[in-house]
Write a protein that holds these residues in place. Structure first.
Motif, mmCIF file in Angstrom:
data_model
loop_
_atom_site.group_PDB
_atom_site.id
_atom_site.type_symbol
_atom_site.label_atom_id
_atom_site.label_comp_id
_atom_site.label_asym_id
_atom_site.label_seq_id
_atom_site.Cartn_x
_atom_site.Cartn_y
_atom_site.Cartn_z
ATOM 1 N N GLN A 21 0.827 -1.212 0.000
ATOM 2 C CA GLN A 21 0.000 0.000 0.000
ATOM 3 C C GLN A 21 0.862 1.263 0.000
ATOM 4 O OE1 GLN A 21 -2.260 -1.008 3.568
ATOM 5 N NE2 GLN A 21 -4.177 -0.989 2.369
ATOM 6 N N ILE A 22 1.884 1.246 0.851
ATOM 7 C CA ILE A 22 2.748 2.424 0.971
ATOM 8 C C ILE A 22 3.528 2.655 -0.328
ATOM 9 C CG2 ILE A 22 4.830 3.301 2.126
ATOM 10 C CD1 ILE A 22 3.663 1.991 4.730
ATOM 11 N N GLY A 23 4.122 1.589 -0.857
ATOM 12 C CA GLY A 23 4.886 1.716 -2.100
ATOM 13 C C GLY A 23 4.025 2.227 -3.240
ATOM 14 N N TRP A 24 2.790 1.716 -3.292
ATOM 15 C CA TRP A 24 1.895 2.136 -4.372
ATOM 16 C C TRP A 24 1.530 3.612 -4.256
ATOM 17 C CZ3 TRP A 24 -3.008 4.226 -4.168
ATOM 18 C CH2 TRP A 24 -3.612 4.449 -5.425
ATOM 19 N N ILE A 25 1.146 4.060 -3.042
ATOM 20 C CA ILE A 25 0.628 5.432 -2.943
ATOM 21 C C ILE A 25 1.736 6.474 -3.123
ATOM 22 C CG2 ILE A 25 0.740 5.847 -0.420
ATOM 23 C CD1 ILE A 25 -2.275 6.933 -0.882
ATOM 24 N N ILE A 26 2.953 6.190 -2.643
ATOM 25 C CA ILE A 26 4.066 7.139 -2.844
ATOM 26 C C ILE A 26 4.394 7.238 -4.334
ATOM 27 C CG2 ILE A 26 6.528 7.559 -2.437
ATOM 28 C CD1 ILE A 26 4.903 8.183 0.035
ATOM 29 N N ASP A 27 4.441 6.090 -5.009
ATOM 30 C CA ASP A 27 4.737 6.087 -6.443
ATOM 31 C C ASP A 27 3.627 6.784 -7.233
ATOM 32 O OD1 ASP A 27 6.102 5.084 -8.941
ATOM 33 O OD2 ASP A 27 4.209 4.005 -9.119
ATOM 34 N N ALA A 28 2.370 6.469 -6.911
ATOM 35 C CA ALA A 28 1.235 7.050 -7.639
ATOM 36 C C ALA A 28 1.148 8.561 -7.409
ATOM 37 C CB ALA A 28 -0.066 6.368 -7.211
ATOM 38 N N PRO A 160 12.526 12.641 -4.961
ATOM 39 C CA PRO A 160 11.601 13.678 -5.441
ATOM 40 C C PRO A 160 10.227 13.630 -4.777
ATOM 41 C CG PRO A 160 11.971 12.004 -7.143
ATOM 42 C CD PRO A 160 12.977 11.754 -6.062
ATOM 43 N N ALA A 161 9.824 12.451 -4.310
ATOM 44 C CA ALA A 161 8.538 12.357 -3.600
ATOM 45 C C ALA A 161 8.542 13.240 -2.359
ATOM 46 C CB ALA A 161 8.258 10.906 -3.208
ATOM 47 N N ASP A 162 9.713 13.376 -1.726
ATOM 48 C CA ASP A 162 9.800 14.182 -0.513
ATOM 49 C C ASP A 162 9.531 15.656 -0.805
ATOM 50 O OD1 ASP A 162 10.583 14.780 2.303
ATOM 51 O OD2 ASP A 162 12.173 15.876 1.268
ATOM 52 N N LYS A 163 10.048 16.137 -1.925
ATOM 53 C CA LYS A 163 9.844 17.542 -2.276
ATOM 54 C C LYS A 163 8.357 17.841 -2.436
ATOM 55 C CE LYS A 163 12.708 20.259 -4.876
ATOM 56 N NZ LYS A 163 13.477 20.623 -6.063
ATOM 57 N N LEU A 164 7.635 16.943 -3.092
ATOM 58 C CA LEU A 164 6.193 17.109 -3.280
ATOM 59 C C LEU A 164 5.448 17.054 -1.952
ATOM 60 C CD1 LEU A 164 5.726 14.746 -6.357
ATOM 61 C CD2 LEU A 164 5.599 17.245 -6.386
ATOM 62 N N LEU A 165 5.816 16.070 -1.128
ATOM 63 C CA LEU A 165 5.124 15.877 0.142
ATOM 64 C C LEU A 165 5.437 16.998 1.126
ATOM 65 C CD1 LEU A 165 3.196 13.959 1.544
ATOM 66 C CD2 LEU A 165 5.143 12.624 2.335
ATOM 67 N N LEU A 180 6.483 11.933 9.543
ATOM 68 C CA LEU A 180 6.714 12.585 8.255
ATOM 69 C C LEU A 180 7.986 13.433 8.273
ATOM 70 C CD1 LEU A 180 3.049 13.597 7.266
ATOM 71 C CD2 LEU A 180 4.340 11.544 6.627
ATOM 72 N N ILE A 181 8.281 14.060 9.410
ATOM 73 C CA ILE A 181 9.547 14.795 9.539
ATOM 74 C C ILE A 181 10.716 13.818 9.402
ATOM 75 C CG2 ILE A 181 11.034 16.162 11.076
ATOM 76 C CD1 ILE A 181 8.470 17.017 12.556
ATOM 77 N N ALA A 182 10.638 12.726 10.161
ATOM 78 C CA ALA A 182 11.740 11.762 10.211
ATOM 79 C C ALA A 182 11.980 11.116 8.852
ATOM 80 C CB ALA A 182 11.442 10.684 11.263
ATOM 81 N N SER A 183 10.911 10.716 8.171
ATOM 82 C CA SER A 183 11.090 10.058 6.877
ATOM 83 C C SER A 183 11.545 11.049 5.812
ATOM 84 C CB SER A 183 9.797 9.356 6.439
ATOM 85 O OG SER A 183 8.727 10.275 6.369
ATOM 86 N N SER A 184 11.138 12.300 5.938
ATOM 87 C CA SER A 184 11.576 13.343 5.006
ATOM 88 C C SER A 184 13.088 13.531 5.096
ATOM 89 C CB SER A 184 10.862 14.663 5.324
ATOM 90 O OG SER A 184 11.398 15.723 4.575
ATOM 91 N N ILE A 185 13.585 13.714 6.303
ATOM 92 C CA ILE A 185 15.023 13.909 6.518
ATOM 93 C C ILE A 185 15.807 12.668 6.099
ATOM 94 C CG2 ILE A 185 16.805 14.172 8.306
ATOM 95 C CD1 ILE A 185 14.725 15.938 9.841
ATOM 96 N N MET A 186 15.347 11.522 6.576
ATOM 97 C CA MET A 186 16.139 10.303 6.395
ATOM 98 C C MET A 186 16.108 9.781 4.961
ATOM 99 S SD MET A 186 17.658 9.945 9.219
ATOM 100 C CE MET A 186 18.382 8.322 8.995
ATOM 101 N N SER A 187 15.008 10.003 4.224
ATOM 102 C CA SER A 187 14.976 9.525 2.834
ATOM 103 C C SER A 187 16.057 10.223 2.016
ATOM 104 C CB SER A 187 13.596 9.745 2.220
ATOM 105 O OG SER A 187 13.260 11.122 2.164
#
Length: 427
Positions: A21-28, A160-165, A180-187
């Motif tokens: 689910q997560i992989g699909w929605i980030i990609d979509a 690039p998904a991070d920039k959009l999010l 969301l902060i943590a995943s933004s920084i760490m990605s």
């Protein structure tokens, strides 16, 4: 087959999202298939429901997978990076990267620009005449091999998904969601390809995280994400109730950083630079080197000069100076008991050192200098602040922000500052 409403409902109802689910929605979402309002709803559901460690691993992996990954495997030495969650007068990256490189470790430092009251490393360095932030991956790799340190902008191809999010969170009231902060920084940091990472998580009035509990939760979340991705990660929690050093701005913070590399500089900036350097060196098994020696013998300064030159900058050039300045003097004698980091940061921003929107320009010479730190004795009439601006009209805006930033006690107060490093989080 997944759809956005199914994913939103699952998170809204407190269910754990699957990796699929997560992989699909980030990609979509990155491809424009999932609408902004749907991703907004999911971000708000995450804000209220949080994420499990498994969800965070999948979410971060999907963000990284939205773009390319750098690799430094061809370098003969190990790589280590540092990330700060942002503060006032936080110029630590500038002396830290060349210092750690001088110890025989490569430092690929992808840095950002300032927004609001926190300054940006790239904005500071762009006050050095000729210096450029944008490098190709090949230029970055070559500089790491030759100099050992690089501070540059992250390319658009990294997460690039991070920039959009990130832009979406900014306008939907979900910026504060710790997952969301943590995943933004760490990605972005994992995509950067470093083998080890040290986090400087600020806590206090001038930090994004105001409380110890929130800062500790963010640090733990990021350390877990890094560890699960195979990056050796640790965090220092550091005090940001008082701004670092004696300056907040761009050119004036570069000068203060050069002072540190020259063997001087403010005691707190030196202390935190060395603490983070030791943590970084330990992360790659080089705790046999004492970074204090590299400050003392000039090799860190040599590395700084090579790093600036490699990116087109002139390390000997004069830094920009402000067209207008105004001094604030103490209205009474006593002990400076507090210096509010948020007030100082807002003043620097209003003077032109920061930006309200990402596209705004910054003034290289604008900023605030404070002439005393908590614990210092000060006499009535002595300088307390100097405000600097290129636009005279901005001076009054900066002064307004400083109106209550300094507290002077006429009693015999003990205002010696507490420890700078408040705690450590490791796997």
């Amino acid at each position: 087959m997944h759809d956005a409403v199914e994913v939103i409902r699952a998170k809204r109802d407190g269910l754990e999202l699957t990796e699929g689910q997560i992989g699909w929605i980030i990609d979509a979402y990155t491809r424009g298939v999932v609408a902004e309002e749907q991703m907004s709803a999911l971000a708000m559901a995450v804000y209220f429901r949080g994420m499990t460690r498994g969800e965070l691993v999948a979410w971060t992996r999907a963000m990284i997978g939205s773009g390319s990954r750098l690799s430094f495997d061809s370098l003969p030495v190990k790589t280590v990076d540092k990330h700060s969650t942002g503060g006032v007068g936080d110029k630590i990256t500038l002396p830290l990267a060349p210092l750690v490189a001088a110890c025989g470790v490569a430092v690929p430092q992808l840095a950002g620009r300032g927004l609001g009251h926190t300054g940006g490393t790239l904005d500071k360095l762009e006050s050095v005449p000729g210096w450029r932030a944008n490098l190709t991956n090949a230029e970055m790799l070559a500089q790491l091999g030759e100099v050992g340190a690089v501070i540059c902008a992250a390319g658009d191809e990294l997460a690039p998904a991070d920039k959009l999010l990130y832009a979406l969170r900014d306008v939907t009231g979900t910026v504060e969601a710790i997952p969301l902060i943590a995943s933004s920084i760490m990605s972005k940091k994992i995509a950067e390809g470093t083998s080890a990472l040290v986090l400087d998580v600020k806590v206090g009035a001038g930090a994004f995280m105001k409380t110890w509990e929130d800062a500790q939760e963010l640090a733990r979340t990021m350390v877990d994400i890094g560890t699960d991705a195979g990056v050796r990660t640790s965090a220092l929690l550091t005090d940001m109730s008082t701004p670092l050093g004696y300056t907040a701005g761009n050119a004036i913070e570069v000068q203060e950083s050069v002072d540190v590399l020259a063997g001087g500089g403010p005691q707190d900036v030196v202390e935190l630079t060395l603490a983070l350097a030791r943590e970084m060196l330990a992360a790659v098994g080089r705790d046999d080197v004492d970074p204090a020696d590299k400050l003392a013998d000039g090799s860190a300064m040599d590395c700084w000069r090579r790093m600036i030159s490699a990116q087109g900058g002139n390390p000997d050039a004069s830094l920009p100076t402000a067209r207008f300045d105004h001094q604030v003097t103490a209205d009474r004698s006593g002990v400076l008991t507090s210096l509010d980091a948020m007030g100082v940061g807002l003043a620097a921003w209003r003077l032109g050192a920061g930006r309200a929107r990402k596209e705004d320009p910054v003034a290289a010479a604008a900023g605030v200098i404070w002439h005393a730190r908590p614990g210092d004795r000060i006499r009535a009439g002595e300088p307390l602040f100097t405000v600097l601006a290129d636009d005279e009209a901005r001076l009054s805006h900066g002064l307004d922000a400083l109106a209550d930033a300094a507290t002077i006690s006429t009693a015999d107060a003990d205002a010696r500052p507490g420890p700078l490093v408040l705690g450590r989080v490791a796997p």
